[in-house]
Design a protein around this motif. Structure first.
Motif, mmCIF file in Angstrom:
data_model
loop_
_atom_site.group_PDB
_atom_site.id
_atom_site.type_symbol
_atom_site.label_atom_id
_atom_site.label_comp_id
_atom_site.label_asym_id
_atom_site.label_seq_id
_atom_site.Cartn_x
_atom_site.Cartn_y
_atom_site.Cartn_z
ATOM 1 N N GLY A 68 6.609 15.757 9.762
ATOM 2 C CA GLY A 68 6.978 14.352 9.565
ATOM 3 C C GLY A 68 6.165 13.707 8.454
ATOM 4 N N PHE A 69 4.870 14.026 8.391
ATOM 5 C CA PHE A 69 4.027 13.471 7.331
ATOM 6 C C PHE A 69 4.510 13.940 5.963
ATOM 7 C CE2 PHE A 69 0.539 13.433 4.347
ATOM 8 C CZ PHE A 69 0.056 12.146 4.496
ATOM 9 N N VAL A 70 4.758 15.244 5.842
ATOM 10 C CA VAL A 70 5.214 15.790 4.562
ATOM 11 C C VAL A 70 6.565 15.187 4.177
ATOM 12 C CG1 VAL A 70 5.963 17.911 3.393
ATOM 13 C CG2 VAL A 70 3.878 17.906 4.760
ATOM 14 N N ALA A 71 7.468 15.085 5.143
ATOM 15 C CA ALA A 71 8.803 14.538 4.864
ATOM 16 C C ALA A 71 8.716 13.064 4.478
ATOM 17 C CB ALA A 71 9.709 14.711 6.088
ATOM 18 N N GLY A 72 7.888 12.291 5.175
ATOM 19 C CA GLY A 72 7.725 10.878 4.842
ATOM 20 C C GLY A 72 7.104 10.681 3.478
ATOM 21 N N PHE A 75 9.756 11.697 0.889
ATOM 22 C CA PHE A 75 10.813 10.691 0.813
ATOM 23 C C PHE A 75 10.350 9.487 -0.002
ATOM 24 C CE2 PHE A 75 12.979 6.897 2.432
ATOM 25 C CZ PHE A 75 14.312 7.264 2.233
ATOM 26 N N ASN A 76 9.132 9.033 0.264
ATOM 27 C CA ASN A 76 8.618 7.889 -0.478
ATOM 28 C C ASN A 76 8.386 8.245 -1.943
ATOM 29 O OD1 ASN A 76 6.211 6.019 -1.434
ATOM 30 N ND2 ASN A 76 7.342 4.975 0.197
ATOM 31 N N LEU A 77 7.943 9.457 -2.185
ATOM 32 C CA LEU A 77 7.711 9.905 -3.557
ATOM 33 C C LEU A 77 9.037 9.940 -4.340
ATOM 34 C CD1 LEU A 77 5.622 11.141 -5.573
ATOM 35 C CD2 LEU A 77 6.379 13.366 -4.742
ATOM 36 N N LEU A 78 10.102 10.453 -3.707
ATOM 37 C CA LEU A 78 11.389 10.585 -4.379
ATOM 38 C C LEU A 78 12.116 9.250 -4.555
ATOM 39 C CD1 LEU A 78 12.701 13.838 -2.669
ATOM 40 C CD2 LEU A 78 11.893 13.584 -5.023
ATOM 41 N N GLY A 80 10.651 6.121 -4.319
ATOM 42 C CA GLY A 80 9.827 5.102 -4.958
ATOM 43 C C GLY A 80 9.838 3.768 -4.220
ATOM 44 N N ILE A 81 10.141 3.781 -2.942
ATOM 45 C CA ILE A 81 10.157 2.542 -2.152
ATOM 46 C C ILE A 81 8.740 1.987 -2.071
ATOM 47 C CG2 ILE A 81 10.538 1.575 0.158
ATOM 48 C CD1 ILE A 81 12.783 3.632 0.502
ATOM 49 N N GLU A 82 8.605 0.697 -2.326
ATOM 50 C CA GLU A 82 7.302 0.045 -2.259
ATOM 51 C C GLU A 82 7.180 -0.616 -0.881
ATOM 52 O OE1 GLU A 82 5.084 -3.587 -4.444
ATOM 53 O OE2 GLU A 82 6.105 -2.143 -5.758
ATOM 54 N N ILE A 83 6.381 0.000 -0.005
ATOM 55 C CA ILE A 83 6.217 -0.511 1.363
ATOM 56 C C ILE A 83 5.308 -1.730 1.343
ATOM 57 C CG2 ILE A 83 5.456 0.072 3.706
ATOM 58 C CD1 ILE A 83 6.077 3.032 2.944
ATOM 59 N N PHE A 84 4.142 -1.585 0.716
ATOM 60 C CA PHE A 84 3.205 -2.692 0.537
ATOM 61 C C PHE A 84 2.809 -2.724 -0.938
ATOM 62 C CE2 PHE A 84 2.272 -1.342 4.985
ATOM 63 C CZ PHE A 84 2.692 -2.497 5.615
ATOM 64 N N SER A 85 2.943 -3.872 -1.556
ATOM 65 C CA SER A 85 2.648 -3.980 -2.988
ATOM 66 C C SER A 85 1.166 -3.766 -3.279
ATOM 67 C CB SER A 85 3.104 -5.334 -3.521
ATOM 68 O OG SER A 85 2.473 -6.375 -2.816
ATOM 69 N N GLY A 91 -0.939 5.030 -2.380
ATOM 70 C CA GLY A 91 -1.082 4.406 -1.058
ATOM 71 C C GLY A 91 0.260 4.292 -0.349
ATOM 72 N N ASN A 92 1.306 3.912 -1.066
ATOM 73 C CA ASN A 92 2.640 3.819 -0.468
ATOM 74 C C ASN A 92 3.163 5.198 -0.053
ATOM 75 O OD1 ASN A 92 3.536 1.053 -0.309
ATOM 76 N ND2 ASN A 92 3.337 1.028 -2.543
ATOM 77 N N HIS A 93 2.855 6.220 -0.834
ATOM 78 C CA HIS A 93 3.268 7.570 -0.454
ATOM 79 C C HIS A 93 2.571 7.995 0.844
ATOM 80 C CE1 HIS A 93 5.212 7.600 -4.228
ATOM 81 N NE2 HIS A 93 4.224 8.109 -4.978
ATOM 82 N N ILE A 94 1.280 7.700 0.941
ATOM 83 C CA ILE A 94 0.517 8.047 2.155
ATOM 84 C C ILE A 94 1.030 7.253 3.350
ATOM 85 C CG2 ILE A 94 -1.771 7.897 3.230
ATOM 86 C CD1 ILE A 94 -2.923 8.677 0.464
ATOM 87 N N ILE A 95 1.303 5.974 3.166
ATOM 88 C CA ILE A 95 1.866 5.165 4.265
ATOM 89 C C ILE A 95 3.233 5.716 4.679
ATOM 90 C CG2 ILE A 95 2.764 2.883 4.879
ATOM 91 C CD1 ILE A 95 0.501 1.719 3.089
ATOM 92 N N GLY A 96 4.035 6.125 3.713
ATOM 93 C CA GLY A 96 5.318 6.766 4.021
ATOM 94 C C GLY A 96 5.110 8.036 4.836
ATOM 95 N N GLY A 97 4.098 8.805 4.472
ATOM 96 C CA GLY A 97 3.760 10.012 5.228
ATOM 97 C C GLY A 97 3.330 9.695 6.647
#
Length: 171
Positions: A68-72, A75-78, A80-85, A91-97
């Motif tokens: 799940g961490f790797v997939a998240g 997914f965020n890397l591909l 480019g969704i900005e979860i927290f500016s 940081g957003n990639h790690i939060i996605g993970g």
């Protein structure tokens, strides 16, 4: 060793079946009666579906969190969704993970529990339900010839269900 389990509707039937098995010179230490006033399902060793579900959840839990961490992260890397500016790109990639890992853990709990309840409990759950309904089980453990003889004897009592099992060979 093999097992034979028969479901009988009342105490009189199960006691008569026990006596009939004894009269056929089958070893009485290999005969067990389960039900009210006799052995319980736990004493006999019927598995509990709740324990199987918990064990299955644990099996899924560890590897699904990592996946799940790797997939998240991916997914965020591909996307480019900005979860927290304020977190920046990494940081957003790690939060996605982390969110992916949490989703994986939730899936492991739900799916692992459901699989443990439905698949790994085998016939234990129906037998437990019959015991809870006031029925009795008579179980016999023996070799193939003894199982055939016990089956012949128990069929006379017209059990609700009669089933034989082969003990799994451990390697």
């Amino acid at each position: 060793m093999n097992y034979l389990v028969a479901v009988l509707s009342n105490r009189f039937q199960v006691e008569a079946a026990y006596t009939a098995l004894e009269k056929e010179n089958l070893p009485k230490e290999q005969i067990s009666i389960l039900g009210q006033g006799y052995q319980s399902a736990d004493d006999f060793g019927l598995i509990q579906p709740n324990k199987q579900a918990a064990k299955q959840s644990k099996r899924f839990f560890y590897w699904v969190i990592a996946f799940g961490f790797v997939a998240g992260y991916a997914f965020n890397l591909l996307t480019g969704i900005e979860i927290f500016s304020w977190a920046g790109s990494i940081g957003n990639h790690i939060i996605g993970g982390i969110l992916g890992a949490v989703s994986g853990a939730l899936g492991a709990i739900l799916l692992g529990g459901a699989v443990g309840w439905t698949v790994d409990s085998g016939d234990a759950l129906p037998y437990r339900n019959r015991l809870n309904a006031g029925k009795y089980l008579i179980a016999f453990k023996g070799n193939d010839a003894q199982i055939r003889e016990a089956t012949r004897v128990l069929r006379q009592f017209e059990p609700e269900n009669i089933q034989s099992y082969k003990e799994p060979v451990s390697v």
